[in-house]
Write a protein that holds these residues in place. Structure first.
Motif, PDB file in Angstrom:
ATOM      1  N   HIS A  69       1.978   9.280  -5.771  1.00 40.75           N
ATOM      2  CA  HIS A  69       0.839   8.871  -4.948  1.00 40.75           C
ATOM      3  C   HIS A  69       1.270   8.388  -3.558  1.00 40.75           C
ATOM      4  O   HIS A  69       0.797   8.893  -2.542  1.00 40.75           O
ATOM      5  N   CYS A  70       2.176   7.425  -3.495  1.00 40.35           N
ATOM      6  CA  CYS A  70       2.627   6.907  -2.212  1.00 40.35           C
ATOM      7  C   CYS A  70       4.004   6.275  -2.382  1.00 40.35           C
ATOM      8  O   CYS A  70       4.494   6.111  -3.500  1.00 40.35           O
ATOM      9  N   ARG A  71       4.612   5.936  -1.251  1.00 46.04           N
ATOM     10  CA  ARG A  71       5.908   5.274  -1.306  1.00 46.04           C
ATOM     11  C   ARG A  71       6.003   4.265  -0.170  1.00 46.04           C
ATOM     12  O   ARG A  71       5.347   4.406   0.876  1.00 46.04           O
ATOM     13  N   ILE A  72       6.838   3.245  -0.385  1.00 46.95           N
ATOM     14  CA  ILE A  72       7.100   2.217   0.615  1.00 46.95           C
ATOM     15  C   ILE A  72       8.536   2.369   1.072  1.00 46.95           C
ATOM     16  O   ILE A  72       9.462   2.396   0.249  1.00 46.95           O
ATOM     17  N   LEU A  73       8.723   2.491   2.393  1.00 47.85           N
ATOM     18  CA  LEU A  73      10.054   2.683   2.966  1.00 47.85           C
ATOM     19  C   LEU A  73      10.409   1.491   3.829  1.00 47.85           C
ATOM     20  O   LEU A  73       9.571   0.948   4.553  1.00 47.85           O
ATOM     21  N   HIS A  74      11.669   1.088   3.762  1.00 50.36           N
ATOM     22  CA  HIS A  74      12.158  -0.019   4.579  1.00 50.36           C
ATOM     23  C   HIS A  74      13.138   0.511   5.606  1.00 50.36           C
ATOM     24  O   HIS A  74      14.107   1.180   5.274  1.00 50.36           O
ATOM     25  N   GLY A  75      12.894   0.228   6.885  1.00 53.30           N
ATOM     26  CA  GLY A  75      13.782   0.641   7.959  1.00 53.30           C
ATOM     27  C   GLY A  75      13.976  -0.463   8.964  1.00 53.30           C
ATOM     28  O   GLY A  75      13.513  -1.595   8.768  1.00 53.30           O
ATOM     29  N   PRO A  76      14.667  -0.176  10.059  1.00 52.85           N
ATOM     30  CA  PRO A  76      14.953  -1.191  11.074  1.00 52.85           C
ATOM     31  C   PRO A  76      13.693  -1.831  11.668  1.00 52.85           C
ATOM     32  O   PRO A  76      13.735  -2.970  12.125  1.00 52.85           O
ATOM     33  N   SER A  77      12.574  -1.091  11.678  1.00 53.44           N
ATOM     34  CA  SER A  77      11.346  -1.619  12.285  1.00 53.44           C
ATOM     35  C   SER A  77      10.454  -2.332  11.279  1.00 53.44           C
ATOM     36  O   SER A  77       9.397  -2.851  11.655  1.00 53.44           O
ATOM     37  N   GLY A  78      10.805  -2.342  10.025  1.00 52.43           N
ATOM     38  CA  GLY A  78       9.998  -3.017   9.013  1.00 52.43           C
ATOM     39  C   GLY A  78       9.688  -2.116   7.834  1.00 52.43           C
ATOM     40  O   GLY A  78      10.424  -1.165   7.532  1.00 52.43           O
ATOM     41  N   TYR A  79       8.550  -2.401   7.165  1.00 50.17           N
ATOM     42  CA  TYR A  79       8.146  -1.657   5.968  1.00 50.17           C
ATOM     43  C   TYR A  79       6.977  -0.737   6.298  1.00 50.17           C
ATOM     44  O   TYR A  79       6.006  -1.132   6.961  1.00 50.17           O
ATOM     45  N   LEU A  80       7.083   0.487   5.787  1.00 45.86           N
ATOM     46  CA  LEU A  80       6.083   1.514   6.052  1.00 45.86           C
ATOM     47  C   LEU A  80       5.612   2.087   4.721  1.00 45.86           C
ATOM     48  O   LEU A  80       6.426   2.405   3.850  1.00 45.86           O
ATOM     49  N   VAL A  81       4.274   2.207   4.548  1.00 47.38           N
ATOM     50  CA  VAL A  81       3.737   2.885   3.373  1.00 47.38           C
ATOM     51  C   VAL A  81       3.297   4.282   3.787  1.00 47.38           C
ATOM     52  O   VAL A  81       2.687   4.464   4.847  1.00 47.38           O
ATOM     53  N   GLU A  82       3.649   5.284   2.987  1.00 46.76           N
ATOM     54  CA  GLU A  82       3.298   6.671   3.252  1.00 46.76           C
ATOM     55  C   GLU A  82       2.515   7.230   2.077  1.00 46.76           C
ATOM     56  O   GLU A  82       2.957   7.123   0.922  1.00 46.76           O
ATOM     57  N   ASP A  83       1.374   7.834   2.343  1.00 50.88           N
ATOM     58  CA  ASP A  83       0.644   8.563   1.318  1.00 50.88           C
ATOM     59  C   ASP A  83       1.333   9.905   1.091  1.00 50.88           C
ATOM     60  O   ASP A  83       1.695  10.599   2.052  1.00 50.88           O
ATOM     61  N   LEU A  84       1.524  10.297  -0.154  1.00 58.82           N
ATOM     62  CA  LEU A  84       2.245  11.528  -0.481  1.00 58.82           C
ATOM     63  C   LEU A  84       1.265  12.644  -0.836  1.00 58.82           C
ATOM     64  O   LEU A  84       1.369  13.286  -1.878  1.00 58.82           O
ATOM     65  N   ALA A  85       0.290  12.855   0.058  1.00 56.08           N
ATOM     66  CA  ALA A  85      -0.738  13.891  -0.141  1.00 56.08           C
ATOM     67  C   ALA A  85      -1.456  13.698  -1.466  1.00 56.08           C
ATOM     68  O   ALA A  85      -1.723  14.656  -2.205  1.00 56.08           O
ATOM     69  N   SER A  86      -1.792  12.449  -1.774  1.00 56.53           N
ATOM     70  CA  SER A  86      -2.481  12.143  -3.024  1.00 56.53           C
ATOM     71  C   SER A  86      -3.913  12.683  -2.992  1.00 56.53           C
ATOM     72  O   SER A  86      -4.497  12.908  -1.927  1.00 56.53           O
ATOM     73  N   THR A  87      -4.481  12.853  -4.158  1.00 58.62           N
ATOM     74  CA  THR A  87      -5.831  13.411  -4.255  1.00 58.62           C
ATOM     75  C   THR A  87      -6.883  12.474  -3.688  1.00 58.62           C
ATOM     76  O   THR A  87      -7.782  12.881  -2.937  1.00 58.62           O
ATOM     77  N   ASN A  88      -6.784  11.183  -4.022  1.00 60.13           N
ATOM     78  CA  ASN A  88      -7.818  10.219  -3.638  1.00 60.13           C
ATOM     79  C   ASN A  88      -7.401   9.277  -2.521  1.00 60.13           C
ATOM     80  O   ASN A  88      -8.148   8.372  -2.160  1.00 60.13           O
ATOM     81  N   GLY A  89      -6.198   9.489  -1.973  1.00 58.43           N
ATOM     82  CA  GLY A  89      -5.795   8.738  -0.796  1.00 58.43           C
ATOM     83  C   GLY A  89      -5.236   7.349  -1.090  1.00 58.43           C
ATOM     84  O   GLY A  89      -5.317   6.823  -2.206  1.00 58.43           O
TER      85      GLY A  89
END
Length: 472
Positions: A69-89
């Motif tokens: 459904h989605c994933r949370i990524l941690h990088g130098p600028s902070g935390y980012l959530v990305e939708d993985l083309a889920s059906t209901n968003g």
């Protein structure tokens, strides 16, 4: 004096030149599930996946939640959530998003489930390990136990690591040990030597290329970042990376995506990077040969590996470890043929200066094993230049000993000739490299030798040369 490596995530803090504390950046996810009730998860990794499939880090059993459904990524600028083309968003604070930056306290929505996101830091005091090993690494000296203490803490994280140290100190062995103790241990460990590949091919090796993107690109090829996806990429001699490629490596680290040569399509990658260098990168930055932004992005955790002469008490332990583990010391029954060192041989090894460090010690132990007639390595089994070096005057002009040291007993003419040749090679190469400031290319031209042959001789004697140009 205290300091820290600049990064928004995991950091190694230093005090008086010693690693003092490790700051772990963690997230807490509180899942408010109408079916399963309230569940709490804590992660210190850079990538967290959510979905209905059991392979996810957070599994949510809801018919409106996609498998991935989605994933949370941690990088130098902070935390980012990305939708993985889920059906209901995916929503953040009830606003549907494709991707969004997260602040502590944000609420992520997946189907009918809400996930509250929080961040917190934990500081861990670093003390020397109580163990005398970490994976294949061994050592009882305080310097090595300090290294083990750091490795025990950072291996389970996804922090980028830079390994510093002289040639032969075992940087690749350390990188493999970190990978083997990490959550990525079952995934690929990929090695790339930045100084061993022609500069014009490095971009293609790292990021891959599309068919027809340059002369000779007859088919599409994956790069090492794609091959290491989910695992660890070890970049050896990163100080050799050219300035024009450094921004592309920085982008891959910050955005977790690469572009193949000849393509505009970004490819997402999840790779932990471990880099190694025998150069001082801070000096390289000051001299304009290494980008400052890449230096600080890489140097989340810096580990300095001591030379063997800085931990002499570990030398007998290392030698015995090689005798137990190395395939060159196997008898007909599969057990080690040579069991250890005599006290005199151990003393000789501890007094030698070891310019080639652990790699040179391994070569010496392998050679001595082939000469040993009993179950112990004796002084006579060691290469003559080790014994001779103990009696060698500090200044070259003061030398009085002959080419073959007096008092050294050889079992045959062949052995005496081998010892004299080996000593000549080492002394000639040391002087040649010093005269040419470590440059293998310049040294090869100076000595009228093929560069590949010179490189083999340098490696044979455990010396440190600078591979400033690729072999053809």
């Amino acid at each position: 004096m205290a300091g820290s490596d600049r990064d928004n995530g995991t950091q190694l803090d230093w005090r008086d030149g010693r690693p003092a504390t490790l700051r772990l950046s963690r997230i807490k996810l509180m899942v408010e599930d109408p079916v399963g009730g309230l569940r709490e998860y804590i992660f210190d990794q850079d990538r967290v996946t959510l979905g209905s499939d059991p392979s996810n880090d957070v599994v949510i059993e809801d018919p409106r939640v996609s498998r991935e459904h989605c994933r949370i990524l941690h990088g130098p600028s902070g935390y980012l959530v990305e939708d993985l083309a889920s059906t209901n968003g995916t929503t953040v604070n009830r606003v549907r998003v494709r991707e969004a930056w997260l602040r502590s306290g944000a609420v992520i929505g997946l189907g009918s489930v809400e996930v509250r996101f929080q961040t917190f830091d934990e500081r861990l005091e670093l003390t020397p390990s109580t163990r005398d090993s970490f994976g294949p690494l061994v050592g009882r000296s305080r310097r090595m136990r300090e290294v083990f203490g750091v490795l025990e803490r950072i291996s389970r994280t996804n922090a980028t690591v830079v390994l510093e140290g002289e040639t032969g100190t075992g940087k690749e062995v350390v990188a493999r040990a970190i990978h083997s103790k990490s959550p990525r241990a079952r995934e690929s460990f990929v090695v790339f030597d930045c100084g061993a590949v022609p500069r014009e091919l490095i971009e293609s090796e790292l990021f891959g290329h599309e068919r027809g993107s340059f002369t000779g690109a007859v088919q599409t090829r994956q790069g090492l970042f794609e091959m290491a996806n989910g695992g660890t990429l070890f970049l050896d001699e990163i100080g050799e990376l050219s300035l024009d490629l450094q921004p592309k490596l920085l982008r891959a680290l910050e955005h977790r995506e690469i572009r193949r040569v000849g393509s505009n399509r970004p490819i997402k990658v999840d790779v932990r990077l471990i880099a190694a260098t025998n150069r001082n990168l801070e000096v390289e930055v000051r001299n304009g040969r290494f980008r400052e932004d890449l230096y600080y992005r890489l140097s989340v955790v810096r580990i300095s590996l001591p030379g063997l002469r800085e931990r002499r008490e570990d030398i007998p332990l290392l030698a015995r470890h090689f005798l137990r583990q190395a395939p060159f010391n196997r008898g007909p029954d599969g057990e080690p043929r040579v069991k250890g060192l005599s006290e005199e041989a151990a003393n000789v090894l501890m007094e030698y200066h070891w310019p080639g460090n652990v790699r040179e010690l391994l070569n010496v132990v392998e050679r001595a094993t082939s000469f040993a007639e009993g179950d112990l390595i004796e002084v006579d089994d060691l290469p003559p230049h080790l014994v001779a070096s103990l009696r060698r005057p500090a200044h070259r002009s003061e030398r009085t000993e002959p080419s073959i040291p007096q008092g050294t007993l050889f079992r045959s003419f062949r052995e005496a000739k081998e010892a004299a040749l080996e000593r000549f090679e080492r002394e000639y190469l040391e002087a040649l490299l010093a005269r040419n400031k470590g440059s293998l290319s310049a040294a090869a031209r100076d000595a009228d030798l093929d560069r590949k042959h010179l490189r083999k001789l340098v490696r044979k004697h455990g010396l440190a040369g600078r591979p400033d140009e690729p072999d053809e």
